[in-house]
Motif scaffolding. Structure first.
Motif, PDB file in Angstrom:
ATOM      1  N   GLU A 135       3.490 -11.044   4.176  1.00  0.00           N
ATOM      2  CA  GLU A 135       2.822  -9.946   4.661  1.00  0.00           C
ATOM      3  C   GLU A 135       3.490  -9.025   5.579  1.00  0.00           C
ATOM      4  OE1 GLU A 135      -1.310  -9.682   7.408  1.00  0.00           O
ATOM      5  OE2 GLU A 135      -0.011 -11.480   7.821  1.00  0.00           O
ATOM      6  N   GLU A 136       4.600  -9.474   6.305  1.00  0.00           N
ATOM      7  CA  GLU A 136       5.746  -8.561   7.103  1.00  0.00           C
ATOM      8  C   GLU A 136       6.337  -7.611   5.980  1.00  0.00           C
ATOM      9  OE1 GLU A 136       5.316  -7.757  10.424  1.00  0.00           O
ATOM     10  OE2 GLU A 136       3.865  -9.240  10.463  1.00  0.00           O
ATOM     11  N   ASN A 137       6.612  -8.185   4.875  1.00  0.00           N
ATOM     12  CA  ASN A 137       7.242  -7.491   3.870  1.00  0.00           C
ATOM     13  C   ASN A 137       6.322  -6.274   3.412  1.00  0.00           C
ATOM     14  OD1 ASN A 137       9.387  -6.785   2.065  1.00  0.00           O
ATOM     15  ND2 ASN A 137       8.423  -7.720   0.510  1.00  0.00           N
ATOM     16  N   VAL A 138       5.116  -6.521   3.290  1.00  0.00           N
ATOM     17  CA  VAL A 138       3.993  -5.553   2.830  1.00  0.00           C
ATOM     18  C   VAL A 138       3.882  -4.378   3.823  1.00  0.00           C
ATOM     19  CG1 VAL A 138       1.562  -5.156   2.395  1.00  0.00           C
ATOM     20  CG2 VAL A 138       2.924  -7.141   1.347  1.00  0.00           C
ATOM     21  N   LYS A 139       3.775  -4.956   5.096  1.00  0.00           N
ATOM     22  CA  LYS A 139       3.673  -3.902   6.139  1.00  0.00           C
ATOM     23  C   LYS A 139       5.092  -3.105   6.227  1.00  0.00           C
ATOM     24  CE  LYS A 139       0.803  -6.801   9.103  1.00  0.00           C
ATOM     25  NZ  LYS A 139       0.886  -7.354  10.314  1.00  0.00           N
ATOM     26  N   ALA A 140       6.083  -3.631   6.103  1.00  0.00           N
ATOM     27  CA  ALA A 140       7.471  -3.190   6.170  1.00  0.00           C
ATOM     28  C   ALA A 140       7.702  -1.764   4.953  1.00  0.00           C
ATOM     29  CB  ALA A 140       8.631  -3.843   6.007  1.00  0.00           C
ATOM     30  N   ARG A 141       7.279  -2.181   3.754  1.00  0.00           N
ATOM     31  CA  ARG A 141       7.316  -1.356   2.526  1.00  0.00           C
ATOM     32  C   ARG A 141       6.160  -0.416   2.636  1.00  0.00           C
ATOM     33  NH1 ARG A 141      10.632  -4.627   2.326  1.00  0.00           N
ATOM     34  NH2 ARG A 141      11.477  -2.959   3.507  1.00  0.00           N
ATOM     35  N   TRP A 142       5.072  -0.555   3.554  1.00  0.00           N
ATOM     36  CA  TRP A 142       4.130   0.770   3.710  1.00  0.00           C
ATOM     37  C   TRP A 142       4.487   1.611   4.720  1.00  0.00           C
ATOM     38  CZ3 TRP A 142       0.632   3.266   1.418  1.00  0.00           C
ATOM     39  CH2 TRP A 142      -0.251   4.131   1.955  1.00  0.00           C
ATOM     40  N   ALA A 143       5.353   0.933   5.748  1.00  0.00           N
ATOM     41  CA  ALA A 143       6.019   1.882   6.622  1.00  0.00           C
ATOM     42  C   ALA A 143       7.000   2.779   5.988  1.00  0.00           C
ATOM     43  CB  ALA A 143       6.853   1.200   7.675  1.00  0.00           C
TER      44      ALA A 143
ATOM     45  N   ARG B 113       6.409   3.979  -3.020  1.00  0.00           N
ATOM     46  CA  ARG B 113       4.996   3.275  -3.441  1.00  0.00           C
ATOM     47  C   ARG B 113       5.258   2.312  -4.334  1.00  0.00           C
ATOM     48  NH1 ARG B 113       2.878   8.911  -5.269  1.00  0.00           N
ATOM     49  NH2 ARG B 113       2.103   9.973  -3.235  1.00  0.00           N
ATOM     50  N   ASN B 114       6.249   2.423  -5.207  1.00  0.00           N
ATOM     51  CA  ASN B 114       6.655   1.089  -6.222  1.00  0.00           C
ATOM     52  C   ASN B 114       6.826   0.080  -5.266  1.00  0.00           C
ATOM     53  OD1 ASN B 114       5.698   2.718  -8.414  1.00  0.00           O
ATOM     54  ND2 ASN B 114       7.939   3.071  -8.861  1.00  0.00           N
ATOM     55  N   ASP B 115       7.947  -0.045  -4.270  1.00  0.00           N
ATOM     56  CA  ASP B 115       8.250  -1.082  -3.574  1.00  0.00           C
ATOM     57  C   ASP B 115       7.235  -1.591  -2.853  1.00  0.00           C
ATOM     58  OD1 ASP B 115      10.719  -0.909  -4.557  1.00  0.00           O
ATOM     59  OD2 ASP B 115      11.608   0.105  -2.761  1.00  0.00           O
ATOM     60  N   TYR B 116       6.434  -0.894  -2.311  1.00  0.00           N
ATOM     61  CA  TYR B 116       4.904  -1.380  -1.680  1.00  0.00           C
ATOM     62  C   TYR B 116       4.082  -2.149  -2.400  1.00  0.00           C
ATOM     63  CZ  TYR B 116       0.468  -1.206   0.454  1.00  0.00           C
ATOM     64  OH  TYR B 116      -0.823  -1.640   0.831  1.00  0.00           O
ATOM     65  N   ASN B 117       3.866  -1.587  -3.613  1.00  0.00           N
ATOM     66  CA  ASN B 117       2.968  -2.075  -4.511  1.00  0.00           C
ATOM     67  C   ASN B 117       3.691  -3.576  -5.175  1.00  0.00           C
ATOM     68  OD1 ASN B 117       0.784  -0.318  -4.336  1.00  0.00           O
ATOM     69  ND2 ASN B 117       1.220   0.884  -6.357  1.00  0.00           N
ATOM     70  N   SER B 118       4.813  -3.571  -5.041  1.00  0.00           N
ATOM     71  CA  SER B 118       5.485  -4.825  -5.690  1.00  0.00           C
ATOM     72  C   SER B 118       5.200  -5.801  -4.404  1.00  0.00           C
ATOM     73  CB  SER B 118       6.931  -4.787  -5.785  1.00  0.00           C
ATOM     74  OG  SER B 118       7.106  -3.811  -6.879  1.00  0.00           O
ATOM     75  N   ALA B 119       5.540  -5.713  -3.560  1.00  0.00           N
ATOM     76  CA  ALA B 119       5.411  -6.546  -2.114  1.00  0.00           C
ATOM     77  C   ALA B 119       3.842  -6.761  -2.082  1.00  0.00           C
ATOM     78  CB  ALA B 119       5.705  -5.738  -0.801  1.00  0.00           C
ATOM     79  N   VAL B 120       3.124  -5.893  -2.512  1.00  0.00           N
ATOM     80  CA  VAL B 120       1.417  -6.432  -2.363  1.00  0.00           C
ATOM     81  C   VAL B 120       1.358  -7.421  -3.510  1.00  0.00           C
ATOM     82  CG1 VAL B 120      -0.830  -5.467  -2.724  1.00  0.00           C
ATOM     83  CG2 VAL B 120       0.501  -4.218  -1.154  1.00  0.00           C
ATOM     84  N   GLN B 121       1.597  -7.293  -4.491  1.00  0.00           N
ATOM     85  CA  GLN B 121       1.556  -8.110  -5.680  1.00  0.00           C
ATOM     86  C   GLN B 121       2.180  -9.563  -5.387  1.00  0.00           C
ATOM     87  OE1 GLN B 121       3.600  -7.212  -9.243  1.00  0.00           O
ATOM     88  NE2 GLN B 121       2.590  -8.652 -10.539  1.00  0.00           N
ATOM     89  N   ALA B 122       3.359  -9.599  -4.513  1.00  0.00           N
ATOM     90  CA  ALA B 122       4.109 -10.753  -4.362  1.00  0.00           C
ATOM     91  C   ALA B 122       3.095 -11.514  -3.293  1.00  0.00           C
ATOM     92  CB  ALA B 122       5.368 -10.761  -3.744  1.00  0.00           C
ATOM     93  N   TYR B 123       2.590 -10.675  -2.281  1.00  0.00           N
ATOM     94  CA  TYR B 123       1.979 -11.235  -1.319  1.00  0.00           C
ATOM     95  C   TYR B 123       0.376 -11.821  -1.756  1.00  0.00           C
ATOM     96  CZ  TYR B 123      -1.214 -11.521   2.790  1.00  0.00           C
ATOM     97  OH  TYR B 123      -2.074 -11.943   3.926  1.00  0.00           O
ATOM     98  N   ASN B 124      -0.052 -11.018  -2.511  1.00  0.00           N
ATOM     99  CA  ASN B 124      -1.459 -11.408  -3.093  1.00  0.00           C
ATOM    100  C   ASN B 124      -1.383 -12.409  -4.091  1.00  0.00           C
ATOM    101  OD1 ASN B 124      -2.724  -9.366  -1.871  1.00  0.00           O
ATOM    102  ND2 ASN B 124      -3.164  -7.952  -3.362  1.00  0.00           N
ATOM    103  N   THR B 125      -0.312 -12.616  -4.790  1.00  0.00           N
ATOM    104  CA  THR B 125      -0.063 -13.765  -5.617  1.00  0.00           C
ATOM    105  C   THR B 125       0.240 -15.113  -4.722  1.00  0.00           C
ATOM    106  OG1 THR B 125       0.753 -12.408  -7.296  1.00  0.00           O
ATOM    107  CG2 THR B 125       1.445 -14.687  -7.652  1.00  0.00           C
ATOM    108  N   ARG B 126       0.970 -14.923  -3.786  1.00  0.00           N
ATOM    109  CA  ARG B 126       1.472 -16.019  -2.936  1.00  0.00           C
ATOM    110  C   ARG B 126       0.124 -16.535  -2.353  1.00  0.00           C
ATOM    111  NH1 ARG B 126       5.639 -18.033  -1.032  1.00  0.00           N
ATOM    112  NH2 ARG B 126       7.019 -16.162  -1.802  1.00  0.00           N
TER     113      ARG B 126
END
Length: 192
Positions: free
Chosen positions: A27-35, A140-153
């Motif tokens: 989740e923190e990775n997702v937030k960092a990628r959005w930042a 944007r791509n890094d954010y979407n990858s982090a979201v995908q990893a989080y959502n999968t987890r």
């Protein structure tokens, strides 16, 4: 007594496999990628108007210098002196003034020539625009990858157990262009 440490070890192992640490990390990775995405948007908002202003100013300076040279050349060619006018001091003075004006304008052009760089400025601006848009795309791509990893987890076993029980984790939303025209880069306008 030996039963208790075995139970504690089994409980610890089961908790470790339930996303107790991996879910907040993801989740923190997702937030960092959005930042990072927001940072690139801010970079674009700060950089592009300044670059455009710089290019416009350099172009205006060059236009002014070249206009002066053109006007001085036109003035110099308007004053004509024929062989019969060589003894007329007023006509000779007018001719000399016109020629001196052209000479001064040409000297100014020559002195300013190293500063005449509008073509290079436009090339730099185009390069910066492309680079900025590429940085935004990567963020944007890094954010979407982090979201995908989080959502999968949070949706797969065993992390799904800890994600729901301990964190009440909900899926994150990937970046999508929702604003009309968001899929189009900002227009660069060199008008007044």
């Amino acid at each position: 007594m030996t039963f208790r440490p075995v139970v504690l070890l089994a409980l610890s192992a089961s908790l470790a496999g339930c996303g107790i640490n991996s879910v907040p990390t993801a989740e923190e990775n997702v937030k960092a990628r959005w930042a990072d995405v927001q940072n690139q948007y801010q970079r674009r908002a700060d950089l592009i108007p300044n670059l455009v202003s710089t290019v416009k100013a350099a172009g205006a300076q060059e236009k002014e210098i070249l206009t002066e040279v053109t006007q001085a050349r036109a003035s110099a060619t308007q004053v004509q002196v024929s062989g019969d006018d060589l003894d007329d001091p007023a006509k000779m003075q007018a001719y000399q003034r016109a020629q001196a004006g052209l000479t001064l304008s040409l000297q100014r052009l020559q002195e300013a020539y190293p500063e005449l760089k509008s073509q290079a400025n436009y090339t730099t601006l185009m390069s910066q625009l492309e680079g900025t848009e590429n940085r935004i795309t990567i963020a944007r791509n890094d954010y979407n990858s982090a979201v995908q990893a989080y959502n999968t987890r949070i949706r797969t076993f065993p992390d799904a157990i800890g994600a729901k029980i301990f964190y009440g984790a909900e899926p994150k939303v990937p970046f999508e262009a929702t604003t009309p025209g968001a899929d189009t880069a900002p227009k660069v306008d060199f008008g007044s």
